[in-house]
Design a protein around this motif. Sequence first.
Motif, PDB file in Angstrom:
ATOM      1  N   ALA A 197       0.833  -1.454   0.406  1.00 17.73           N
ATOM      2  CA  ALA A 197      -0.109   0.083   0.298  1.00 17.73           C
ATOM      3  C   ALA A 197       0.830   0.737  -0.061  1.00 17.73           C
ATOM      4  CB  ALA A 197      -0.781  -0.348   0.985  1.00 17.73           C
ATOM      5  N   SER A 198      -0.123   2.107  -0.788  1.00 18.62           N
ATOM      6  CA  SER A 198       1.217   3.497  -0.518  1.00 18.62           C
ATOM      7  C   SER A 198       0.779   4.438   0.551  1.00 18.62           C
ATOM      8  CB  SER A 198       0.709   4.857  -2.177  1.00 18.62           C
ATOM      9  OG  SER A 198      -1.130   4.665  -1.649  1.00 18.62           O
ATOM     10  N   ILE A 219      12.450  -4.417  -2.903  1.00 12.83           N
ATOM     11  CA  ILE A 219      11.699  -3.639  -2.333  1.00 12.83           C
ATOM     12  C   ILE A 219      12.779  -4.261  -0.990  1.00 12.83           C
ATOM     13  CG2 ILE A 219      10.083  -2.632  -0.706  1.00 12.83           C
ATOM     14  CD1 ILE A 219       7.947  -3.812  -2.902  1.00 12.83           C
ATOM     15  N   SER A 220      12.658  -2.961  -0.004  1.00  7.92           N
ATOM     16  CA  SER A 220      13.990  -3.051   0.710  1.00  7.92           C
ATOM     17  C   SER A 220      12.977  -2.443   2.547  1.00  7.92           C
ATOM     18  CB  SER A 220      15.223  -2.502   0.753  1.00  7.92           C
ATOM     19  OG  SER A 220      16.249  -2.170   1.961  1.00  7.92           O
ATOM     20  N   VAL A 266       1.210  -5.156 -11.215  1.00 11.31           N
ATOM     21  CA  VAL A 266       1.980  -5.411 -10.433  1.00 11.31           C
ATOM     22  C   VAL A 266       2.756  -3.826 -10.944  1.00 11.31           C
ATOM     23  CG1 VAL A 266       3.082  -6.710  -9.133  1.00 11.31           C
ATOM     24  CG2 VAL A 266       3.800  -6.654 -11.057  1.00 11.31           C
ATOM     25  N   SER A 267       1.646  -3.681 -11.910  1.00  6.25           N
ATOM     26  CA  SER A 267       1.981  -2.038 -12.487  1.00  6.25           C
ATOM     27  C   SER A 267       1.573  -0.965 -11.832  1.00  6.25           C
ATOM     28  CB  SER A 267       0.323  -2.346 -13.837  1.00  6.25           C
ATOM     29  OG  SER A 267      -0.721  -2.125 -13.297  1.00  6.25           O
ATOM     30  N   SER A 268       0.787  -0.655 -10.696  1.00  6.12           N
ATOM     31  CA  SER A 268       0.689   0.894  -9.818  1.00  6.12           C
ATOM     32  C   SER A 268       2.250   0.588  -8.896  1.00  6.12           C
ATOM     33  CB  SER A 268      -0.387  -0.091  -8.531  1.00  6.12           C
ATOM     34  OG  SER A 268      -1.383   0.107  -9.287  1.00  6.12           O
ATOM     35  N   MET A 293       9.833   3.739  -5.220  1.00  4.65           N
ATOM     36  CA  MET A 293       8.179   3.872  -4.921  1.00  4.65           C
ATOM     37  C   MET A 293       8.577   3.786  -3.293  1.00  4.65           C
ATOM     38  SD  MET A 293       4.543   2.500  -5.153  1.00  4.65           S
ATOM     39  CE  MET A 293       3.861   3.919  -6.463  1.00  4.65           C
ATOM     40  N   ARG A 294       7.635   4.928  -2.220  1.00  5.63           N
ATOM     41  CA  ARG A 294       8.233   4.587  -0.669  1.00  5.63           C
ATOM     42  C   ARG A 294       6.787   3.173  -0.388  1.00  5.63           C
ATOM     43  NH1 ARG A 294      12.163   7.753   2.377  1.00  5.63           N
ATOM     44  NH2 ARG A 294      12.895   8.956   0.778  1.00  5.63           N
TER      45      ARG A 294
END
Length: 153
Positions: A67-68, A121-122, A137-139, A144-145
């Motif tokens: 989630a963003s 992702i880290s 997973v295109s979003s 990105m955080r």
Amino acid sequence: MATASSARVTLFEDIFEITALNPEGKKFERVNRLSATGTTFECDLLLDYNCQIYSLLEGEKMTLVLASTLNLDGSPDDHTSYNPATTYQNELTLADNYEYVMHGRVFDISYKKDGVVVIAISFGGLLCRLTGDQRHVSSILPDMRLYILVKKD
């Protein structure tokens, strides 16, 4: 799956079945690496997590969300600090629906043949690699955080 209020903030969601714990051997005392396969989108997942505060077993199923923001209304997070007492002023967040939450940054996206993408992702050194069809997973974008949220099913 996502509720109506959380659908706007969800970048990816699937139920994963854990196929192996520490498939390459245990490297760190407080960290496990799990390997899992998505039951809906058939994505492959490698995920490091703190096994002292959260327990997962081989064969278990878990819901995983990227989630963003944690804000249910979709308003963006500042991604610089987290203090639930002051940040959310006792309002419910997406994190309240999950058992284990981490914040991190996408550091690599690799496009393979046949529409397959590998996202790395880290989460403060705990790593995640999600491999799957680009359509699902295109979003998720480079640098990105985001948040990862997990709960057992």
